[in-house]
Design an enzyme around this catalytic site. Structure first.
Site, PDB file in Angstrom:
ATOM      1  N   ARG A 260       0.755   0.460  -5.045  1.00 11.37           N
ATOM      2  CA  ARG A 260      -0.589   0.031  -4.653  1.00 11.37           C
ATOM      3  C   ARG A 260      -0.902  -1.251  -5.420  1.00 11.37           C
ATOM      4  O   ARG A 260      -0.411  -1.468  -6.522  1.00 11.37           O
ATOM      5  CB  ARG A 260      -1.627   1.108  -4.987  1.00 11.37           C
ATOM      6  CG  ARG A 260      -1.390   2.441  -4.288  1.00 11.37           C
ATOM      7  CD  ARG A 260      -2.420   3.472  -4.726  1.00 11.37           C
ATOM      8  NE  ARG A 260      -2.214   4.760  -4.065  1.00 11.37           N
ATOM      9  CZ  ARG A 260      -1.468   5.753  -4.540  1.00 11.37           C
ATOM     10  NH1 ARG A 260      -0.850   5.589  -5.701  1.00 11.37           N
ATOM     11  NH2 ARG A 260      -1.327   6.880  -3.874  1.00 11.37           N
TER      12      ARG A 260
ATOM     13  N   LYS B 145      -2.969   7.065  -8.885  1.00 12.63           N
ATOM     14  CA  LYS B 145      -4.298   7.670  -8.751  1.00 12.63           C
ATOM     15  C   LYS B 145      -4.396   8.933  -9.598  1.00 12.63           C
ATOM     16  O   LYS B 145      -3.464   9.724  -9.669  1.00 12.63           O
ATOM     17  CB  LYS B 145      -4.564   8.023  -7.286  1.00 12.63           C
ATOM     18  CG  LYS B 145      -4.826   6.815  -6.391  1.00 12.63           C
ATOM     19  CD  LYS B 145      -5.183   7.271  -4.989  1.00 12.63           C
ATOM     20  CE  LYS B 145      -5.524   6.080  -4.096  1.00 12.63           C
ATOM     21  NZ  LYS B 145      -5.873   6.522  -2.722  1.00 12.63           N
TER      22      LYS B 145
ATOM     23  N   HIS C  37      -1.648  -4.097   1.022  1.00 11.65           N
ATOM     24  CA  HIS C  37      -1.318  -2.760   1.502  1.00 11.65           C
ATOM     25  C   HIS C  37      -0.315  -2.807   2.656  1.00 11.65           C
ATOM     26  O   HIS C  37       0.430  -1.854   2.871  1.00 11.65           O
ATOM     27  CB  HIS C  37      -2.581  -2.026   1.938  1.00 11.65           C
ATOM     28  CG  HIS C  37      -2.576  -0.570   1.582  1.00 11.65           C
ATOM     29  ND1 HIS C  37      -2.530  -0.116   0.277  1.00 11.65           N
ATOM     30  CD2 HIS C  37      -2.575   0.551   2.355  1.00 11.65           C
ATOM     31  CE1 HIS C  37      -2.519   1.205   0.270  1.00 11.65           C
ATOM     32  NE2 HIS C  37      -2.546   1.631   1.505  1.00 11.65           N
TER      33      HIS C  37
ATOM     34  N   ARG D 145       3.028  -2.441   1.290  1.00  3.98           N
ATOM     35  CA  ARG D 145       3.283  -1.034   0.952  1.00  3.98           C
ATOM     36  C   ARG D 145       3.716  -0.275   2.201  1.00  3.98           C
ATOM     37  O   ARG D 145       4.651   0.537   2.166  1.00  3.98           O
ATOM     38  CB  ARG D 145       2.015  -0.437   0.351  1.00  3.98           C
ATOM     39  CG  ARG D 145       2.100   1.039  -0.044  1.00  3.98           C
ATOM     40  CD  ARG D 145       0.858   1.393  -0.848  1.00  3.98           C
ATOM     41  NE  ARG D 145       0.572   2.826  -0.894  1.00  3.98           N
ATOM     42  CZ  ARG D 145       1.066   3.679  -1.781  1.00  3.98           C
ATOM     43  NH1 ARG D 145       1.921   3.244  -2.695  1.00  3.98           N
ATOM     44  NH2 ARG D 145       0.718   4.944  -1.771  1.00  3.98           N
TER      45      ARG D 145
ATOM     46  N   HIS E 294       2.138   9.890  -2.875  1.00  2.10           N
ATOM     47  CA  HIS E 294       1.243  10.663  -2.019  1.00  2.10           C
ATOM     48  C   HIS E 294       1.193  12.114  -2.502  1.00  2.10           C
ATOM     49  O   HIS E 294       2.228  12.731  -2.743  1.00  2.10           O
ATOM     50  CB  HIS E 294       1.729  10.651  -0.571  1.00  2.10           C
ATOM     51  CG  HIS E 294       1.505   9.355   0.126  1.00  2.10           C
ATOM     52  ND1 HIS E 294       2.189   8.970   1.258  1.00  2.10           N
ATOM     53  CD2 HIS E 294       0.657   8.327  -0.157  1.00  2.10           C
ATOM     54  CE1 HIS E 294       1.776   7.786   1.639  1.00  2.10           C
ATOM     55  NE2 HIS E 294       0.847   7.367   0.807  1.00  2.10           N
TER      56      HIS E 294
ATOM     57  N   TYR F 246       4.079   7.477   8.790  1.00  2.00           N
ATOM     58  CA  TYR F 246       5.082   6.430   8.986  1.00  2.00           C
ATOM     59  C   TYR F 246       6.116   6.813  10.046  1.00  2.00           C
ATOM     60  O   TYR F 246       6.744   5.928  10.633  1.00  2.00           O
ATOM     61  CB  TYR F 246       5.754   6.104   7.649  1.00  2.00           C
ATOM     62  CG  TYR F 246       4.783   5.488   6.679  1.00  2.00           C
ATOM     63  CD1 TYR F 246       4.292   4.203   6.878  1.00  2.00           C
ATOM     64  CD2 TYR F 246       4.308   6.212   5.587  1.00  2.00           C
ATOM     65  CE1 TYR F 246       3.363   3.648   6.012  1.00  2.00           C
ATOM     66  CE2 TYR F 246       3.383   5.661   4.720  1.00  2.00           C
ATOM     67  CZ  TYR F 246       2.915   4.387   4.945  1.00  2.00           C
ATOM     68  OH  TYR F 246       1.989   3.849   4.102  1.00  2.00           O
TER      69      TYR F 246
END
Length: 315
Positions: free
Chosen positions: A159, A183, A261, A264, A287, A296
């Site tokens: 990110r 995160k 992004h 990414r 994730h 994806y």
């Protein structure tokens, strides 16, 4: 032209008006929101009236039948979701006010929002962005830094916040893997490609030289790989966002389709297209849920479909 519907019974109108007044006073709802809720509830009220019932006696099956009718009529997913939201809020208000002793819509699940497929880039477009990073800046230091930023982003799928705040200690010693804090403070290891390692090594030389001069002038040492005089002490997300747009223009790639992004997304899509395991991509991207990574597979399906439509001799 279809005939106008008759006015709702007075009691149904009273429910709607009182509910909208409360929304306006308590939640400071916008005029557009109130108008939309009003239209939605009037339409629902007509449905109930046609079925011989009203807001006070409507049941869950009747609410579900109304939503099915909306779907059959071809209403957009977002419109149906908004109508259910209006209905749920009306019945919650009625329950709190004591007009009903139950909430018939509380367990009804809406259609949700359709997830848009993430934008991605082709390998050729990524190559052009990397080429622009190597050649477009005015100074050698900027060119080397920009190349390092782009190589790291595409090699790791980080990110943008993880990239710009990366500690310099994470890449000392020519590592094959880099520890990334994502995160919620969760950490993960991501591998570096040879070209990314070369870009990091070249940037570290110039970065350390500049830092040494700054320290001699009295500046405190920076712990970041991409130091800056900005308040955070490192390159900001906004500055990198502008930088990648500039590189897109230089590289002949539409700037509208390029963001940090997007790189990414390209990282994940290109790995998947070359046979990478979905679980491995989930770990590399950080994730928490594999369902997020599964998007994806749909991107890949869509690109394959476009390829067939564009390249097949019979298309």
């Amino acid at each position: 032209m279809s005939a106008a519907k008759p006015a709702l019974p007075r009691e149904l109108n009273r429910w709607i008006e009182t509910f909208l007044d409360a929304q306006s006073a308590e939640l400071d709802a916008s005029e557009n929101t109130l108008l939309a809720y009003g239209r939605d509830l009037i339409d629902f009220g007509h449905f109930l009236t046609d079925k011989g019932t009203d807001f006070a006696t409507a049941t869950r099956p009747q609410i579900e039948a109304y939503l099915i009718e909306c779907d059959t009529a071809g209403l957009a997913r977002a419109t149906r979701a908004r109508r259910l939201s209006a209905i749920k809020q009306l019945f919650r208000f009625a329950y709190e006010e004591g007009w009903r002793d139950d909430h018939p819509a509380i367990q009804i699940k809406g259609p949700g929002r359709k997830k848009a497929l993430p934008k991605t880039l082709s390998v050729d477009e990524v190559d052009r962005l990397l080429g622009a990073a190597q050649t477009s800046a005015r100074s050698k230091m900027d060119r080397v830094r920009n190349t390092c930023l782009m190589e790291l982003l595409y090699a790791t799928g980080m990110r943008v916040s993880e990239l710009v705040s990366l500690p310099v200690a994470a890449v000392r010693g020519d590592p094959r893997m880099v520890l990334v804090r994502g995160k919620g403070g969760k950490e993960r290891m991501v591998p570096l490609t040879p070209s990314a390692r070369d870009a990091v090594a070249a940037w570290l030389i110039l970065r350390d030289e500049a830092e040494a001069l700054a320290e001699k002038a009295g500046a405190p040492p920076s712990k970041f790989l991409f130091p800056s005089r900005a308040k955070l002490g490192h390159l900001t997300r906004h500055r990198f966002y502008l930088l990648i747009k500039e590189l897109a223009v230089t590289g002949g790639v539409s700037p509208d389709s390029v963001t940090p992004h997007t790189l990414r997304h390209a990282f994940a899509t290109h790995l998947l297209a070359n046979g990478a395991d979905l679980r491995a991509i989930q770990m590399l991207l950080g994730h928490a849920d594999i369902s997020t990574t599964e998007i994806y597979t749909h991107v890949l399906d869509e690109r394959l479909r476009e390829l067939v439509l564009e390249k097949h001799p019979l298309s």
